[in-house]
Scaffold this motif. Structure first.
Motif, short mmCIF file in Angstrom:
data_model
loop_
_atom_site.label_atom_id
_atom_site.label_comp_id
_atom_site.label_asym_id
_atom_site.label_seq_id
_atom_site.Cartn_x
_atom_site.Cartn_y
_atom_site.Cartn_z
N ILE A 9 4.68 3.80 -2.60
CA ILE A 9 4.10 2.58 -2.67
C ILE A 9 5.25 1.81 -1.95
CG2 ILE A 9 2.73 1.11 -3.71
CD1 ILE A 9 1.54 3.83 -3.66
N ILE A 10 4.78 0.78 -1.06
CA ILE A 10 5.72 -0.10 -0.37
C ILE A 10 4.92 -1.60 -0.11
CG2 ILE A 10 7.13 1.64 0.70
CD1 ILE A 10 5.51 0.91 3.34
N GLY A 11 6.00 -2.58 -0.11
CA GLY A 11 5.29 -3.84 0.17
C GLY A 11 6.20 -4.15 1.40
N VAL A 12 5.55 -5.06 2.40
CA VAL A 12 6.13 -5.67 3.51
C VAL A 12 5.74 -6.76 3.79
CG1 VAL A 12 6.13 -3.29 4.55
CG2 VAL A 12 4.20 -4.60 4.97
N GLY A 20 0.74 -1.19 0.19
CA GLY A 20 -0.02 0.03 -0.03
C GLY A 20 0.79 1.35 0.09
N ARG A 21 0.29 2.24 0.21
CA ARG A 21 0.91 3.86 0.42
C ARG A 21 1.38 4.09 1.82
NH1 ARG A 21 0.87 7.63 -3.68
NH2 ARG A 21 -0.92 6.63 -4.75
N ALA A 43 5.83 3.50 10.65
CA ALA A 43 5.48 3.89 9.88
C ALA A 43 3.72 3.57 9.68
CB ALA A 43 5.74 3.68 8.50
N ASP A 44 2.93 4.29 8.88
CA ASP A 44 1.54 3.89 8.47
C ASP A 44 1.42 3.32 7.26
OD1 ASP A 44 0.21 4.26 11.14
OD2 ASP A 44 0.48 6.58 10.91
N LEU A 45 0.85 2.26 6.91
CA LEU A 45 0.64 1.81 5.71
C LEU A 45 -1.02 1.91 5.29
CD1 LEU A 45 1.71 0.06 3.06
CD2 LEU A 45 0.83 -1.82 4.40
N ARG A 46 -1.34 2.34 3.99
CA ARG A 46 -2.55 2.37 3.83
C ARG A 46 -2.99 1.61 2.52
NH1 ARG A 46 -5.36 8.21 3.20
NH2 ARG A 46 -5.03 7.97 5.29
N ASP A 47 -3.95 0.65 2.56
CA ASP A 47 -4.28 -0.24 1.55
C ASP A 47 -5.75 0.25 1.08
OD1 ASP A 47 -5.89 -1.81 3.08
OD2 ASP A 47 -4.49 -3.38 3.34
#
Length: 502
Positions: A117-120, A69-70, A83-87
């Motif tokens: 945009i990242i993947g974890v 997500g972003r 960090a905060d991830l938004r999908d």
């Protein structure tokens, strides 16, 4: 220049953009171009991860996840960061530690920008502060954001900017997405409602050689191969009624309509409607369907019949008021057109309360009645109300009333002084229809460019025989405005028509 907070000067903004582009250049030179990645195995989503979370005994590792997500925020604190991830389903906190992801990955993460945009990969746990989070074991940059998002606390507030850059609006104002989720669910609900009652969904032409089915000014375009001017449809009525003639007894279309007219909080040049037609039915059947669609949608999507719209509390509980136009004008404007039979007397009665007839309109009883309703009554209709029995002058496609030939079996549904639906007992007499088309053509010659065009093929279809039919058009955009308490149609159209920026 992108949509940024007013506090950021143009110079500072350009510097931020330059820094991001330099970061991208560095990644590409190091062989880590994020734009070369083609996919990522996203398997888990924020909302479901948080809803299904179960605390595990101390010493055990929680559920493994792979998310994407972003990145909406980042707080770097030495060897560990948050960090905060938004999908697509919402936000979830990330806990990123150097010893878990590795020194190089951690250093790369520290250079990530808000909006990237990242993947974890990692496992789910609860922090000491009680927040469900992902303990990251792998993090990768999937796409680089080259423009900074609007400043966190001020966001994208300017309405013009929000509508022009809806993609930014959706990123920084997540509540906007809920409006369009309701829109999608409402359309799905409407389809299900009609499908369950035996209706067939069809598609009809957007480009036509005649603009018919409504009183509206069309957009004109040119077909190069045929070398003819064509009109973008202003309604789907006439093609759908041709299908009724052809034996498809219950038919509907959900589609885009185009009208070259003014823009205001209730009108956009292109908008979405549903039109439906049912053989062997009349406008009373259509009233039941209109009430059924909207009341059941409120119950299913919002959990109840009470909604708030334009500062009013609206009750959509079934059993809506049904009022003839003559009775409505008598109640709200004080003129009893039922006691008037003379055209001149009707026009004089309208003028006595300050109502003027349009220049192109004939000075008739019916036009006077409609002008009084339009100018003195419509604005007073707050709760759901069906206004029925419209004058024949303003209803060229509608069957006359057997009780009063000056009126037609037509209704419009009004909620909070807004027209929501329009329906007829459809005119199926080809001789009467031709006479009305001719009168409309005469109005066009007098300068009314919204009057109906004469459609010979439609008249031919009627001559083959059309059964008694009920038909209705309903504005989907306005229904969504009602269900989402939106004050302007631009709030419920993802990409509303905008004047270009020079």
């Amino acid at each position: 220049m992108g949509a940024v907070a007013e506090e950021v000067s143009e110079q500072a903004y350009n510097e931020l953009v330059a820094i991001r582009r330099e970061k991208l250049r560095g990644l590409q030179e190091a062989g880590n171009d994020p734009f070369e990645l083609t996919s990522y195995p996203q398997a888990d989503f924020a909302a479901e991860v948080k809803e299904s979370f179960v605390d595990v005994p101390e010493g055990e590792q929680g559920r493994s996840v792979c998310m994407a997500g972003r990145m909406m925020s980042k707080r770097v604190m030495g060897k560990a960061s948050f960090a905060d991830l938004r999908d697509t389903t919402g936000n979830i906190q990330l806990y990123v530690r150097r010893d878990d992801v590795g020194v190089e990955e951690y250093q790369a993460f520290k250079k990530f920008d808000i909006g990237d945009i990242i993947g974890v990969r990692g496992f789910v746990f609860r922090t000491k502060m009680g927040e469900i989070s992902v303990h990251v074991t792998e993090i990768v940059l999937l796409s680089k954001s080259l423009l900074p998002l609007p400043e966190k606390f001020h966001g994208l507030k300017d309405r013009e900017a929000r509508y022009r850059q809806r993609y930014v609006d959706l990123i920084v104002n997540p509540e906007v997405r809920k409006t369009f989720e309701v829109r999608s669910k409402f359309i799905r609900h409407m389809r299900n409602y009609l499908d369950e009652r035996g209706y067939m969904e069809v598609e009809t032409p957007v480009l036509n050689t005649i603009a018919g089915g409504a009183a509206a000014r069309p957009f004109v375009t040119h077909h190069n191969t045929l070398d003819i001017d064509m009109y973008m449809r202003i309604a789907t009525e006439l093609p759908l009624k041709r299908l009724i003639v052809g034996g498809i007894d219950r038919v509907y279309e959900i589609g885009r309509i185009f009208r070259n007219e003014g823009m205001d909080p209730k009108h956009n040049p292109e908008f979405t409607t549903v039109e439906l037609y049912q053989a062997y039915a009349d406008f009373h059947t259509m009233m039941d369907i209109a009430e059924g669609i909207l009341s059941s949608a409120a119950l299913e999507l919002l959990g109840g019949y009470e909604v708030e719209w334009l500062g009013e509390k609206i009750d959509l509980t079934p059993g809506w008021r049904r009022l003839t136009m003559v009775d409505a004008v008598k109640e709200y404007a004080g003129i009893d057109f039922g006691a008037i039979s003379d055209n001149a007397q009707a026009v004089a009665a309208a003028e006595a309360i300050g109502v003027e007839l349009p220049e192109a309109a004939d000075p008739t009883w019916g036009n006077a009645l409609y002008a009084c309703f339009d100018q003195r009554v419509e604005e007073k209709l707050i709760q759901p109300t069906f206004i029925t029995m419209y004058p024949v002058e303003v209803s060229p496609l509608t069957k006359r009333s057997p009780q009063d030939k000056r009126l037609t079996e037509r209704f419009e549904l009004f909620i909070c002084h807004s027209e929501m639906a329009n329906a007829y007992s459809e005119l199926n007499d080809p001789i009467d229809q031709r006479e009305r088309f001719v009168k409309q053509a005469e109005q066009r010659e007098r300068g009314d460019d919204e009057a109906e065009m004469l459609d010979e093929d439609f008249l031919t279809a009627l001559e083959y025989g059309m059964p008694p039919t009920g038909g209705m058009g309903m504005g989907i955009d306005r229904c969504v405005m009602l269900l989402t308490n939106s004050s302007t149609i631009r709030e419920v159209i993802l990409f509303p028509t905008m004047k270009p920026i020079d």
